[in-house]
Design an enzyme around this catalytic site. Structure first.
Site, PDB file in Angstrom:
ATOM      1  N   LYS A   8      46.801  48.296  53.393  1.00 60.62           N
ATOM      2  CA  LYS A   8      45.425  47.905  53.552  1.00 60.62           C
ATOM      3  C   LYS A   8      45.664  46.856  55.059  1.00 60.62           C
ATOM      4  O   LYS A   8      44.661  47.297  55.936  1.00 60.62           O
ATOM      5  CB  LYS A   8      44.874  47.087  52.598  1.00 60.62           C
ATOM      6  CG  LYS A   8      43.431  47.030  52.864  1.00 60.62           C
ATOM      7  CD  LYS A   8      42.874  45.778  51.651  1.00 60.62           C
ATOM      8  CE  LYS A   8      42.795  44.419  52.113  1.00 60.62           C
ATOM      9  NZ  LYS A   8      42.269  43.676  51.414  1.00 60.62           N
TER      10      LYS A   8
ATOM     11  N   ASP B 157      39.367  47.998  50.130  1.00 59.30           N
ATOM     12  CA  ASP B 157      39.511  47.024  49.483  1.00 59.30           C
ATOM     13  C   ASP B 157      38.674  46.944  48.085  1.00 59.30           C
ATOM     14  O   ASP B 157      38.079  48.335  47.778  1.00 59.30           O
ATOM     15  CB  ASP B 157      38.833  45.397  50.292  1.00 59.30           C
ATOM     16  CG  ASP B 157      37.420  45.572  50.331  1.00 59.30           C
ATOM     17  OD1 ASP B 157      36.823  46.642  50.198  1.00 59.30           O
ATOM     18  OD2 ASP B 157      36.737  44.717  51.043  1.00 59.30           O
TER      19      ASP B 157
END
Ligand code: SF4
Length: 273
Positions: free
Chosen positions: A183, A201
């Site tokens: 991420k 997310d």
């Protein structure tokens, strides 16, 4: 039984009052088109792990057509042509540090700490000069700050040793840095270097699943699903549009379907419109 309970919750959410605090910019833009007020950014920006209670299955019997997907992103673009991330930073290095610090923490909480930190340490060398102990003092209001301080010092060292003090431009290299995962790499590649990556997310995970745009059991599945269907021309900003949509409209517990820009297209069987 679970479906009945979820339906009751959704009904209950409808009669609850709208939060008193004012909206943030992006939410305003979306809500404006429906003539409603957006919710408090503070309340909805808290990060949490995706849960079954808030991410139930979309209606997959009606798959999205390419024209519908395009329509979604055209609407997001019209409402907010230049979406911005909410993590404050000064350069690729401070962006990287902010993202590493943001795991299991809110962007607002990270910003409060980094505003002062970045005044004294906005390069890997300055971060090393500051040292782990003093770094801890700046970030002690952020969860897991001991581990994060260690990682920030270690990644600063590695940036100097292996990358000439610059944040690298490839996923593998960014992921090789202490505290940085997929991420983090996606956010840095997208925001610092303009790559068409999709950082998933908790908000993007929820929106991808609920709407049926990219159902998946893991963030990676959702990421790959979204990359596959979103037209390239929208990919630079798609990550931010989806985060903002999840953060201010498609809320985990009380999705604001009545002011949602895409409520006619969304496949979630429990949407409240
Ligand atoms: S209609 Fe909008 S707010 Fe409601 S579940 Fe679907 S995407 Fe989320």
């Amino acid at each position: 039984m679970a479906k009945i309970i979820r339906a009751q919750r959704a009904k209950k959410a409808l009669v609850r009052s709208v939060p008193k605090k004012g909206p943030k910019k992006a939410a305003k833009a979306q809500a404006k088109t429906k003539g409603k007020t957006a919710p408090s950014a503070k309340k909805s920006s808290k990060k949490s792990k995706p849960s079954k209670a808030t991410v139930s299955k979309p209606n997959v019997s009606k798959p999205w057509t390419p024209a519908e997907v395009r329509e979604v992103f055209e609407r997001f673009q019209k409402a907010n042509p230049e979406p911005r991330g909410e993590l404050e930073h000064l350069n690729p290095f401070t962006l990287l540090v902010a993202v590493v610090l943001s795991a299991q923490a809110t962007d607002a909480g990270v910003n409060r700490a980094t505003r002062e930190l970045f005044k004294v340490a906005d390069t890997p060398q300055k971060m090393l000069d500051l040292g782990e102990e003093r770094l801890r003092d700046y970030i002690r209001t952020i969860g897991l700050y001991l581990t994060k301080a260690k990682n920030v010092i270690a990644l600063s060292q590695k940036l100097l040793t292996d990358f000439g003090g610059e944040v690298p431009r490839t996923r593998a290299e960014i992921e090789s840095l202490p505290g940085a995962g997929r991420k983090t790499a996606n956010v840095v590649l997208n925001m610092a270097y303009g790559e068409h990556t999709m950082a998933v997310d908790t908000h993007v995970f929820r929106v991808g699943n609920r709407t049926g745009l990219a159902p998946g059991k893991t963030p990676l599945e959702v990421e790959l699903g979204l990359e596959k269907i979103i037209p390239s021309e929208f990919m630079l900003h798609a990550h931010h549009w989806l985060i903002l949509h999840g953060r201010y409209t498609c809320l985990a517990r009380k999705p604001r379907c009545e002011v949602c820009l895409i409520n006619d297209l969304c496949r979630w069987p429990e949407k409240t419109v």
